[in-house]
Design an enzyme around this catalytic site. Structure first.
Site, PDB file in Angstrom:
ATOM      1  N   GLY A 190      -3.332   7.383   0.388  1.00 54.19           N
ATOM      2  CA  GLY A 190      -1.919   7.741   0.283  1.00 54.19           C
ATOM      3  C   GLY A 190      -1.205   6.881  -0.759  1.00 54.19           C
ATOM      4  O   GLY A 190      -0.305   7.341  -1.457  1.00 54.19           O
ATOM      5  N   THR A 191      -1.613   5.618  -0.839  1.00 57.90           N
ATOM      6  CA  THR A 191      -0.980   4.705  -1.808  1.00 57.90           C
ATOM      7  C   THR A 191      -1.170   5.220  -3.231  1.00 57.90           C
ATOM      8  O   THR A 191      -0.220   5.250  -4.026  1.00 57.90           O
ATOM      9  CB  THR A 191      -1.586   3.289  -1.656  1.00 57.90           C
ATOM     10  OG1 THR A 191      -1.325   2.833  -0.325  1.00 57.90           O
ATOM     11  CG2 THR A 191      -0.983   2.319  -2.652  1.00 57.90           C
ATOM     12  N   HIS A 245      -6.788   8.981   6.646  1.00 59.43           N
ATOM     13  CA  HIS A 245      -7.060   8.128   7.816  1.00 59.43           C
ATOM     14  C   HIS A 245      -5.943   8.141   8.861  1.00 59.43           C
ATOM     15  O   HIS A 245      -6.095   7.556   9.929  1.00 59.43           O
ATOM     16  CB  HIS A 245      -7.414   6.703   7.386  1.00 59.43           C
ATOM     17  CG  HIS A 245      -6.284   5.857   6.905  1.00 59.43           C
ATOM     18  ND1 HIS A 245      -5.718   4.880   7.678  1.00 59.43           N
ATOM     19  CD2 HIS A 245      -5.620   5.824   5.733  1.00 59.43           C
ATOM     20  CE1 HIS A 245      -4.758   4.271   6.989  1.00 59.43           C
ATOM     21  NE2 HIS A 245      -4.684   4.829   5.793  1.00 59.43           N
ATOM     22  N   THR A 267     -16.273  10.708  -9.770  1.00 57.97           N
ATOM     23  CA  THR A 267     -17.067  11.633  -8.949  1.00 57.97           C
ATOM     24  C   THR A 267     -16.383  11.794  -7.595  1.00 57.97           C
ATOM     25  O   THR A 267     -16.010  10.813  -6.958  1.00 57.97           O
ATOM     26  CB  THR A 267     -18.504  11.090  -8.779  1.00 57.97           C
ATOM     27  OG1 THR A 267     -19.058  10.936 -10.090  1.00 57.97           O
ATOM     28  CG2 THR A 267     -19.363  12.034  -7.953  1.00 57.97           C
ATOM     29  N   SER A 303      -2.641  11.488   3.412  1.00 59.09           N
ATOM     30  CA  SER A 303      -3.754  10.544   3.522  1.00 59.09           C
ATOM     31  C   SER A 303      -4.629  10.914   4.712  1.00 59.09           C
ATOM     32  O   SER A 303      -4.125  11.297   5.764  1.00 59.09           O
ATOM     33  CB  SER A 303      -3.175   9.135   3.716  1.00 59.09           C
ATOM     34  OG  SER A 303      -4.211   8.212   3.951  1.00 59.09           O
ATOM     35  N   CYS A 307       0.861  -2.736   7.193  1.00 59.92           N
ATOM     36  CA  CYS A 307       0.566  -3.225   5.837  1.00 59.92           C
ATOM     37  C   CYS A 307       1.444  -4.403   5.464  1.00 59.92           C
ATOM     38  O   CYS A 307       1.205  -5.076   4.484  1.00 59.92           O
ATOM     39  CB  CYS A 307       0.796  -2.143   4.793  1.00 59.92           C
ATOM     40  SG  CYS A 307       0.273  -0.536   5.278  1.00 59.92           S
ATOM     41  N   ASN A 345       7.217   5.608   8.606  1.00 62.54           N
ATOM     42  CA  ASN A 345       6.047   5.024   9.273  1.00 62.54           C
ATOM     43  C   ASN A 345       6.389   3.968  10.311  1.00 62.54           C
ATOM     44  O   ASN A 345       5.563   3.634  11.144  1.00 62.54           O
ATOM     45  CB  ASN A 345       5.088   4.422   8.239  1.00 62.54           C
ATOM     46  CG  ASN A 345       5.767   3.454   7.299  1.00 62.54           C
ATOM     47  OD1 ASN A 345       6.707   3.834   6.602  1.00 62.54           O
ATOM     48  ND2 ASN A 345       5.343   2.222   7.278  1.00 62.54           N
TER      49      ASN A 345
HETATM   50  N1  PLP Z   1       2.979   6.056   3.096  1.00 63.25           N
HETATM   51  C1  PLP Z   1       3.178   5.899   4.401  1.00 63.25           C
HETATM   52  C2  PLP Z   1       4.411   6.456   5.013  1.00 63.25           C
HETATM   53  C3  PLP Z   1       2.228   5.231   5.186  1.00 63.25           C
HETATM   54  O1  PLP Z   1       2.443   5.086   6.497  1.00 63.25           O
HETATM   55  C4  PLP Z   1       1.071   4.723   4.558  1.00 63.25           C
HETATM   56  C5  PLP Z   1       0.083   3.948   5.339  1.00 63.25           C
HETATM   57  O2  PLP Z   1       0.422   3.219   6.230  1.00 63.25           O
HETATM   58  C6  PLP Z   1       0.905   4.934   3.182  1.00 63.25           C
HETATM   59  C7  PLP Z   1       1.871   5.602   2.488  1.00 63.25           C
HETATM   60  C8  PLP Z   1      -0.308   4.442   2.472  1.00 63.25           C
HETATM   61  O3  PLP Z   1      -1.410   5.254   2.786  1.00 63.25           O
HETATM   62  P1  PLP Z   1      -2.891   4.687   2.618  1.00 63.25           P
HETATM   63  O4  PLP Z   1      -3.119   3.700   3.725  1.00 63.25           O
HETATM   64  O5  PLP Z   1      -3.776   5.891   2.720  1.00 63.25           O
HETATM   65  O6  PLP Z   1      -2.965   4.070   1.269  1.00 63.25           O
END
Ligand code: PLP
Length: 376
Positions: A70-71, A202, A238, A200, A323, A150
């Site tokens: 997601g990042t 996971h 890939t 994302s 995070c 989040n």
């Molecule tokens: N955006 C939000 C709202 C999230 O909650 C997260 C992960 O906690 C991310 C982005 C980042 O996703 P990833 O962990 O797949 O890099």
């Protein structure tokens, strides 16, 4: 017995996804770019996986580009999306409640000469569309607002944001970070009105290391990762087929019983609120809206102390975002939550694997913690 209640940080990989990943590693392990039969089989798996994920997101297959997380999707959307519009202006609108993946991208844009307006969420944690309307300017080139927060689960009305941008006659692109929204709250990319949507794997029971970016048909972003011409020249490297196949399997499993899972999580959420409110009358709920995230404050108790108490009982919750290391939650601060409540806040993350026993253990744990720790 372990009670995992930190599903906004990450989720357990579902059996369907794990099986799909193992199959892609041991059977369909060819390179999708190879022209022989093994490569063609891998390509077929890649195509069918993309189709299934696109179907869950409600978009065309060609609108979905795989990323590593997601990042990466957020970085690419915000930075490359804004840069693609540089000729039209240097103003970007976002909010103070975004995930660091967007916040740090905005900081980077600032260093590149863009001006950023960061909207304050309202006390419920959502960004008001009126505040977006007032911030829009003729030189606004990108708006980035998350769909589900989040830390609090608060939902921002992205369809209304898209309408506001259109009504203002603005050509600004609209990006939404839907990492916590995908397959948790109902929306379809095709009707949401966003140009760019980050998701994302996971967070929905697929493995870590796979994400995707929806790029509306007709929109071209400068690639972030260059090399081979994978992903139609948009993202080289890939393809991570085991993760992609697992992502598709996780989407199928979540989409098949979306309503049922959602109702179950809402039910548990309400039960936790009821139970904690009766044992801790001063408890406050920070934001809320999505079924899987509940943020509560027990003023007078420190988050870390409560988390440690619960951890000793194998109950895992978190303090705001997983995070974010240390420091006060920027989300709760932006919402105007008082510092004492922020310091006593925890985030509970539910999933379809959450059980009644998990909820009972959590509620008992909080009650006991309050009794033994609150006034010591
Ligand atoms: N955006 C939000 C709202 C999230 O909650 C997260 C992960 O906690 C991310 C982005 C980042 O996703 P990833 O962990 O797949 O890099």
């Amino acid at each position: 017995m372990e009670h995992y209640l930190d599903n906004a940080a990450t989720t357990r990989v579902c059996d369907e996804a794990a099986e799909a990943a193992v199959r892609a590693m041991t059977v369909t392990y060819g390179n999708p770019s190879s022209t022989h039969a093994s490569g063609r089989n891998a390509r077929a798996l890649l195509d069918s996986s993309r189709k299934r994920i696109a179907s869950a997101l409600g978009c065309g297959q060609s609108e979905l580009v795989f990323t590593s997380c997601g990042t990466e999707s957020d970085n690419w959307a915000v930075i490359a999306g804004t840069e693609s519009m540089r000729r039209k202006g240097l103003h970007v609108i976002s909010s103070e409640a975004e995930h660091d993946a967007v916040r740090k991208s905005l900081d980077e844009l600032e260093r590149r000469g863009f001006e950023i307006t960061r909207l304050k969420p309202d006390p419920s944690g959502s960004v008001s569309i009126d505040s977006l309307r007032s911030a829009l300017r003729p030189d606004t080139v990108l708006v980035s607002l998350m769909l589900v927060n989040n830390e609090t689960g608060s939902v921002t009305d992205i369809s209304a944001a898209a309408r506001a941008i259109k009504d203002a006659g603005s050509s600004a692109l609209l990006h939404t970070d839907a990492v916590q929204a995908f397959l948790k709250v109902p929306f379809r990319a095709a009707s949401l009105g966003a140009d760019l949507i980050s998701i994302s794997g996971h967070k929905i029971h697929a493995p870590k290391g796979i994400g995707a970016l929806y790029i509306r048909k007709g929109l071209r972003l400068k690639p972030y990762i260059i090399g081979g011409g994978q992903e139609d020249g948009r993202r080289a490297g890939t393809e991570a087929l085991p993760q992609i196949a697992a992502f598709a399997a996780a989407c199928d499993a979540a989409a098949a019983q979306f309503e049922e899972y959602s109702q179950r999580m809402y039910g548990f959420r309400d039960e936790i609120i009821r139970s904690v409110s009766s044992s801790v009358p001063s408890v406050t709920i920070n934001g809320g809206g999505a079924p899987h995230i509940l943020n509560i404050s027990l003023p007078g108790l420190k988050s870390e102390v409560l988390m440690n108490y619960l951890e000793a009982r194998e109950i895992y919750v978190s303090k705001s975002s997983a995070c974010k290391k240390g420091g006060r939650s920027h989300v709760l601060e932006a919402m105007g939550v008082d510092p004492r409540s922020i310091d006593g806040s925890i985030r509970i993350g539910l999933s379809r694997y959450t059980t009644g026993e998990d909820v009972t253990a959590l509620c008992e744990g909080i009650r006991e913690a309050w009794k033994s720790l609150a006034h010591s």
